[in-house]
Each structure stands twice: as C-alpha cells, then as structure tokens.
Design a protein around this motif. Structure first.
Motif, PDB file in Angstrom:
ATOM      1  N   UNK A  14       0.907  -0.564  -0.439  1.00 54.51           N
ATOM      2  CA  UNK A  14      -0.213   0.031  -0.424  1.00 54.51           C
ATOM      3  C   UNK A  14       0.492   1.110  -0.035  1.00 54.51           C
ATOM      4  N   UNK A  15       2.003   0.852   0.999  1.00 58.67           N
ATOM      5  CA  UNK A  15       3.118   2.589   1.090  1.00 58.67           C
ATOM      6  C   UNK A  15       4.112   2.116  -0.191  1.00 58.67           C
ATOM      7  N   UNK A  16       4.467   1.328  -0.371  1.00 60.79           N
ATOM      8  CA  UNK A  16       6.039   1.214  -1.760  1.00 60.79           C
ATOM      9  C   UNK A  16       5.699   0.744  -3.122  1.00 60.79           C
ATOM     10  N   UNK A  17       5.352   1.274  -3.630  1.00 63.51           N
ATOM     11  CA  UNK A  17       4.415   1.463  -5.288  1.00 63.51           C
ATOM     12  C   UNK A  17       5.576  -0.543  -6.048  1.00 63.51           C
TER      13      UNK A  17
ATOM     14  N   UNK B  67      -0.805  15.509  -2.339  1.00 66.52           N
ATOM     15  CA  UNK B  67      -0.615  17.304  -2.154  1.00 66.52           C
ATOM     16  C   UNK B  67      -1.113  18.027  -1.954  1.00 66.52           C
ATOM     17  N   UNK B  68      -2.140  17.661  -1.006  1.00 64.83           N
ATOM     18  CA  UNK B  68      -2.021  18.599  -0.485  1.00 64.83           C
ATOM     19  C   UNK B  68      -0.800  18.886   0.922  1.00 64.83           C
TER      20      UNK B  68
ATOM     21  N   UNK C 214       6.959  12.889  -3.875  1.00 59.07           N
ATOM     22  CA  UNK C 214       6.016  13.731  -3.619  1.00 59.07           C
ATOM     23  C   UNK C 214       5.907  13.166  -1.633  1.00 59.07           C
ATOM     24  N   UNK C 215       5.814  11.946  -1.646  1.00 59.33           N
ATOM     25  CA  UNK C 215       5.906  11.528  -0.260  1.00 59.33           C
ATOM     26  C   UNK C 215       6.641  11.863   1.003  1.00 59.33           C
ATOM     27  N   UNK C 216       7.189  12.130   0.946  1.00 61.59           N
ATOM     28  CA  UNK C 216       8.360  12.518   2.031  1.00 61.59           C
ATOM     29  C   UNK C 216       8.149  14.000   2.263  1.00 61.59           C
ATOM     30  N   UNK C 217       8.029  14.791   1.581  1.00 62.64           N
ATOM     31  CA  UNK C 217       7.048  16.701   1.574  1.00 62.64           C
ATOM     32  C   UNK C 217       5.457  15.283   2.297  1.00 62.64           C
TER      33      UNK C 217
END
Length: 410
Positions: A322-325, A399-400, A348-351
């Motif tokens: 679910x987290x790692x694509x 993204x938000x 995007x994930x870390x930000x």
C-alpha cells in the motif's frame, strides 16, 4: 482563490487534453474499460444495465455488476456527443468503439481533471492558506498519475471529484444541516460510483457526531441513504436478493484474501489466482454474478478462518505494498509508465509527511480529507492494494499535505 490557482486549473485541463487526445490514441482497452463502455452503450440505447453487443447478443466472458453512476455518466457523454449508444460498445474483443466516443469521454474527463486540481487547491488553501493553494494547484496540474488517468475509461476521475467534493463540503460547513445534507448526497453519489466509499461514511459519521453534533451526523446518513436506496431497491427487484450497490465486491474480496494472493494487484497480475477463479466458476456453472458473490465471500472467509497466520502475513504484505509501489501489477505496464508513476509518488511522499507534521503542530489537520484517505488505505488492506485504488484520494491528499509544508515551513 488566487489567480495562480485558476491558471493551474487551465494548464491542468490543457495538459490532460494533450495527453488524452494527442498521445493516448489507438491504444488497446482494458477489461474494465470494455465493461464500462458496453454498459454505457446499452444505457444510452435504452436497453439498461446489460452486457449486450451492438447486434443484441450477449457479450461473452465474465461480467460482474458495476456501480451505476459512471456508466450513466458515460452514457450521457455518448448522447451529448451525438453518437448512437451502439457506437460506444466495442464491436469485438480486439476492437475499439467509435473513435468519436473515446474522444468525447476523454475530453469530458479531462475537464473533470481540472475540477480535481481546483479541489486540491481549495483543500490546501483551507488548511494552510493561499500560498498552499497555489502550490497544490501547480502540483496537481502536472502530477503524472492525475494527468493520465482521465485518458482511461475508468471511474477514478469521476469518483475523485465526488469524493474530494464530499470532503470539501464537510470541511467548509461541517455542523450545518445544509452542509451535512450536501456532503451526505455527495457521499451517496460517490458510493454509486465506487462502493469503496462505504469505508469513509462510518468514519465521517463518527467524526461529525463527535465534533459537531449527532444531528448533523444523522442528516448526513439520511441524505446518503436517500441517494443510494433507489438503486438498492432496483437490485432487489432485479436479482431477488439484497445487493447494496454491485456484485463485484465478492470477487474483489476473494482476490485479496486467498491462499494464492500475493498482497497486491488484481487477477490480471496473478495468473495462478486467475486460474483458481476459472476453477471456482466451473464448480458453479450457470450461476449469475449476483449468485456467485456470496460464494466468493464464503470462500475468502474460509481461508481467513482456517489459516489465520497465513492471512495475517498476507495483510502485512498488503500494508507494505500500500505504501511502497513495487507490486506485480506495476509490471503489467511499460517501464516508462512505472517510472513516471513510482517516481512522482516517491517524490511527493516525504514532503507530504513533513506537511502533515506541520499541520498537526499548528492544529490545522484537514480531518475530513485525512479520514477519506484513511478509508482508501483501509480498502487496500481489506481487499488489495492497487495503484488505481490509491490515485483518486490518497495522491491528492499527499499533494495537499506537501503544498502545506511549503507554505508553513517559514
């Protein structure tokens, strides 16, 4: 809304149109795309939600009941484009529907993609101010998975608009009767587009009742039920048994909770499980999809009960994928597609995680949006992770959060 947001919306629509109409042409259709177009063509032609070919014969193959709103949306696009309903139905397994129909669908969904850009910007602005709104709009306009999804005849784009709209209304007017009714109606429409939205509604009910009063929570529930109930009543009359939305839930649950499941991807990504599905159907010849649904559920629960340890290990793999694509379903696509998908998500994930931390510290976490994203993650654990399950809600939430980090870091 800042002017930059509207510029990003326009750029986002243009980019989606360019991809859908200029690049993604003459491509083979997936199984789901053919299913949706077949249903839409029959609805547009007045034959209802049936799997019939243009000549009126039954379409061969495995068909399960679908949620109704997306085929209705497609049928409306077909009618608005001036095409006949039959022109939306792929004439053969290896053929495409009329090119004009695909262009109309992709153009309409590109415009919906612009609405997603605006909703992402509004949610970010509500959480962290105008700078966050502008950043979120820019990110959403060019984020690759959100750009290419409208080119596919999938329900994800329409669902994303409705689900994010539901979260936005809950964010803006959570305690008012009108806001609760509007969010409930949007929730019901989301359920009729993708039944996975059912995971969000109990969370919304509890949050709304706890924070803003149980009266508002009751109004949300009633509004949702009023939207969904006519279709459920139709199903009871059509099939002679209770089917809340669609009969596809049984096979989806079975696919994600089976000894041969690997923790990610549908039947197309697991040939052994696909053969097991054919064997199961052979044991129950002549059964309709609605009659098979409880059988799929029963078989899956039998595995859970007989091998709880193996099932828990499977759930752990689901949590990882679910987290790692990196699951097997990604390898069904080209290397270029996989790179664009995985790299954009990883960038995007870390930000986003930093943004969530900043929002939490300032007490500005967007609760309805986070509950919506949490419900999508729960769907991946209960059924199985897949990129298509993640993109409509989880990626906009990231993204938000990432845009909020940029706005709040000073």
């Amino acid at each position: 809304m800042p002017r930059a947001v509207w510029m990003a919306v326009a750029a986002g629509v243009a980019l989606r149109l360019a991809f859908a109409l200029g690049y993604w042409v003459d491509k083979p259709l997936t199984h789901d795309e053919r299913e949706y177009l077949t249903l839409a063509g029959n609805v547009a032609a007045g034959r209802g939600f049936v799997h019939l070919s243009p000549d009126g014969s039954s379409v061969p193959g495995e068909h399960f009941g679908r949620a109704p709103l997306y085929p209705l949306f497609l049928a409306g696009v077909v009618r608005a484009s001036g095409a006949e309903g039959a022109s939306a139905i792929p004439p053969a397994p290896d053929a495409a529907p009329a090119a004009a129909v695909l262009r109309a669908v992709r153009a309409a969904q590109s415009v919906l993609g612009g609405a997603i850009v605006w909703l992402v910007a509004w949610l970010a602005g509500r959480a962290a101010g105008p700078r966050a709104a502008a950043s979120a709009a820019a990110l959403a306009a060019v984020y690759p998975p959100l750009v290419w999804t409208p080119a596919y005849v999938w329900s994800e784009t329409l669902f994303s608009v409705l689900a994010l709209g539901c979260a936005a209304v809950l964010t803006r007017t959570p305690g008012s009767p009108g806001g609760a009714a509007a969010s409930g109606a949007l929730g019901g429409l989301s359920v009729l587009t993708r039944p996975a939205m059912l995971f969000f509604l109990p969370l919304a009910f509890i949050w709304l009742g706890w924070r803003h009063g149980w009266r508002a929570a009751a109004i949300l529930t009633v509004a949702c039920l009023l939207v969904v109930a006519p279709w459920t009543i139709r199903n009871a009359r059509e099939y002679g048994r209770f089917v809340l939305i669609a009969s596809e839930g049984g096979i989806t649950f079975w696919t994600g909770n089976h000894p041969l499941a690997v923790g990610e991807g549908d039947l197309a990504a697991n040939p052994a499980l696909k053969r097991a599905n054919a064997d199961l159907r052979a044991r129950y010849p002549g059964r309709s999809p609605e009659e098979l649904e409880p059988i799929y559920y029963r078989e899956a629960w039998r595995f859970v009960g007989e091998a709880p340890g193996a099932w828990l290990r499977l759930v752990a793999r689901k949590a990882f994928y679910t987290v790692v694509p990196v699951g097997p379903s990604y390898r069904l696509h080209s290397a270029r597609y996989y790179a664009a998908s995985a790299l954009s998500y990883a960038a995007v994930l870390p930000f986003a995680l930093l943004g969530l931390r900043a929002l939490w510290r300032k007490g500005r976490l967007p609760a309805p949006l986070l509950l919506l994203a949490s419900s999508s993650l729960a769907v991946c654990l209960v059924f199985f992770p897949q990129e298509r399950f993640r993109i409509p809600v989880v990626d906009p939430t990231l993204l938000v959060a990432a845009a909020s980090w940029r706005a709040l870091r000073g």
